[in-house]
Motif scaffolding. Structure first.
Motif, PDB file in Angstrom:
ATOM      1  N   SER A 171       4.523   0.107  -0.363  1.00 49.89           N
ATOM      2  CA  SER A 171       4.883   0.884  -1.849  1.00 49.89           C
ATOM      3  C   SER A 171       4.868   2.020  -2.195  1.00 49.89           C
ATOM      4  N   PRO A 172       5.982   2.263  -2.901  1.00 50.41           N
ATOM      5  CA  PRO A 172       5.778   3.642  -3.104  1.00 50.41           C
ATOM      6  C   PRO A 172       4.548   4.182  -4.290  1.00 50.41           C
ATOM      7  N   ASP A 173       4.230   3.406  -4.714  1.00 48.18           N
ATOM      8  CA  ASP A 173       3.596   3.680  -6.101  1.00 48.18           C
ATOM      9  C   ASP A 173       1.798   2.452  -5.661  1.00 48.18           C
ATOM     10  N   ARG A 174       1.775   1.647  -6.291  1.00 51.78           N
ATOM     11  CA  ARG A 174       1.075   0.814  -7.003  1.00 51.78           C
ATOM     12  C   ARG A 174       0.766   0.117  -6.090  1.00 51.78           C
ATOM     13  N   VAL A 223       0.636  -1.441   0.132  1.00 51.27           N
ATOM     14  CA  VAL A 223       0.211  -0.152   0.056  1.00 51.27           C
ATOM     15  C   VAL A 223       0.667   0.980  -0.247  1.00 51.27           C
ATOM     16  N   SER A 224       0.561   2.204  -0.945  1.00 49.04           N
ATOM     17  CA  SER A 224       1.596   3.465  -0.670  1.00 49.04           C
ATOM     18  C   SER A 224       0.363   4.451   0.477  1.00 49.04           C
ATOM     19  N   GLN A 225       1.225   4.709   0.749  1.00 47.65           N
ATOM     20  CA  GLN A 225       1.618   6.470   2.301  1.00 47.65           C
ATOM     21  C   GLN A 225       0.046   6.765   1.279  1.00 47.65           C
TER      22      GLN A 225
END
Lengths: 319, 319
Positions: free
Chosen positions: B122-125, B86-88
């Motif tokens: 996750s940094p993004d997706r 999960v992204s922030q």
């Protein structure tokens, strides 16, 4: 903001989930055994970097982190699944074959069979979900929740090596790139950790450990998990922490050494509580007593240079 | 380049893996039951788009795709694990709570308990690995490999709805955005699919299905999996394919309709082979006979307007 641990506690409470919160879920299997299962999700750029590792190391580590969870229950690993999200360039290369080669070498060592999983395309990052199932005699899984005041606290092996290896990677060092032996040994501890499967089984079979967890986040956090789940506290001694020897020859500051050992994580050693006398009889040089469980619920005291400080959990958190 | 199926076959062969290749792995559990397990990895931007769905729908679908695999074995789902990257920003929002709400609503319907999983950053997706375990009487799991020439081929429900829903999403339609009932019904089929769990169990308990798979990639591919694993062929009839009714009122071209039904995938219906007489006795309006298994190993013939063409597997592939 909620930490991942708070989120899990909340979900657990809201939906009355009983099997969540230990290194593995424990489910009834048959008349003799319980099934234990764990899943570990590794995301490129967060949990690993392709520039720092090799496909074989990564395959090994993806399995090792889950085997370490199985070990922390005192269970014997049996089967595994692998879910991989892979980008097109990585798919077109030999990466996955080499990854699986590293995975399989470790799996074969412990008689673990790959039984399933999934492959999905990723537009960019590699994502790995490593799932391992194991078995433990009925009701004998070693939980985080059964530590009692008076129990001694032990760790296997030495701590801080994986954190030191990570520091070296961050500094630009790479495995086998004309390093000294110490450098490579620390890099290997980070890149190709050895899960303490046989020690976990020994502690379970001989009924030695009352509570256990693997050192994945760092013992300041991992011991806090045991204290929270067992509703106890702990007192540990800085001068008893078994700091990895080759770490000391590279990182000279005692504070830095202790920080790596307490908060570094990913050592994949076992942290367990037990009756001191029973462990002494084992005469295993692999176990170090670092302190004892106390009745001060949720408080971890660190005795350092004769003074007591309260140890905050500073181990790795995703959120 | 290897397809994902070729990769799995290769790994299976190289390492003598026996439990891989069906909708679920089948493992011995106890004197009465086998354990079946499946994992499904969903990657944002590949397997779903956040602009097209809601957190609740996504939670539902993540579980539904795995329950559908359990259904395809004729097994009863029991427990599940969820691994989430999960992204922030997503973590900071209500997304995960709503996702889990949708997940839990479907889980409760089938008595499935969440027992574990993992959370990573996750940094993004957003990446979701959905793992479900179920049980089936010993040796009674319905495999892909037991179809015999002469068996009739059946599907449950109607096909093409999920593909039509996907097409509508691609065209800019969204669920409940003042669409007609047909639009919303097709969008729901794509966003909130219903796994055929009870039908799977019925077919297993009454010993009706010889081989079974769920329609996840599209029946041209899913039937090919049955043919390959069973070393048989198949002959199916275009005019017998149960094309989703509300699809026909929106997509008027008969070729397009048939293409969605054959190659669309994600309908999460069940495709199974069985003795025609046994199924006829059931008088279930939910089963449609679309053809029969033949001895022409690996060849699927499609009879269309009185002519026979060879049906190529054109269902969804990640690679």
């Amino acid at each position: 903001m909620r930490s991942e641990f708070e989120f899990i506690q909340q979900i657990k409470k809201n939906y009355s989930l009983k099997s969540i919160g230990d290194d593995c879920a424990v489910l009834p299997k048959d008349a003799e055994s319980d099934l234990v299962i764990t899943a570990d999700l590794l995301v490129q750029g967060v949990d690993f970097r392709l520039e720092w590792t090799t496909p074989e190391f990564l395959g090994h580590k993806a399995l090792a982190v889950s085997l370490s969870d199985i070990a922390a229950m005192g269970a014997r690993p049996k089967w595994a699944m692998l879910s991989l999200a892979v980008s097109q360039p990585v798919w077109n290369s030999d990466f996955i074959d080499e990854f699986y080669e590293g995975w399989h070498r470790l799996a074969a060592e412990f008689g673990v069979e790959l039984v399933g999983g999934d492959v999905s395309r990723s537009p960019d990052r590699l994502v790995i979900d490593s799932i391992v199932g194991g078995e433990v005699p009925n009701g004998k899984a070693i939980l985080r929740s059964a530590a009692k005041p008076g129990d001694s606290i032990f760790v296997t092996g030495e701590l801080g090596g994986a954190a030191a290896g990570l520091r070296l990677l961050n500094q630009g060092h790479r495995y086998a790139a004309s390093n000294s032996e110490e450098y490579d040994s620390l890099l290997l501890k980070q890149l190709e950790p050895i899960p303490q499967v046989n020690t976990g089984i020994l502690l379970q079979e001989q009924r030695l450990a009352t509570a256990m967890i693997d050192v994945s986040d760092g013992i300041s956090s991992d011991l806090a998990h045991i204290c929270v789940e067992s509703a106890v506290g702990a007192k540990i001694y800085a001068d008893r922490i078994p700091i990895r020897r080759d770490l000391k020859s590279i990182f000279k500051s005692p504070n830095e050494q202790l920080d790596m050992a307490l908060n570094g994580g990913e050592d994949f050693e076992l942290l367990f509580t037990a009756d001191q006398n029973k462990i002494s009889q084992l005469k295993s040089p692999n176990f170090t007593c670092i302190g004892a469980i106390t009745a001060s619920i949720g408080t971890i005291e660190l005795v350092r240079n004769g003074r007591i400080e309260i140890l905050q959990p500073k181990g790795y958190r995703h959120f």
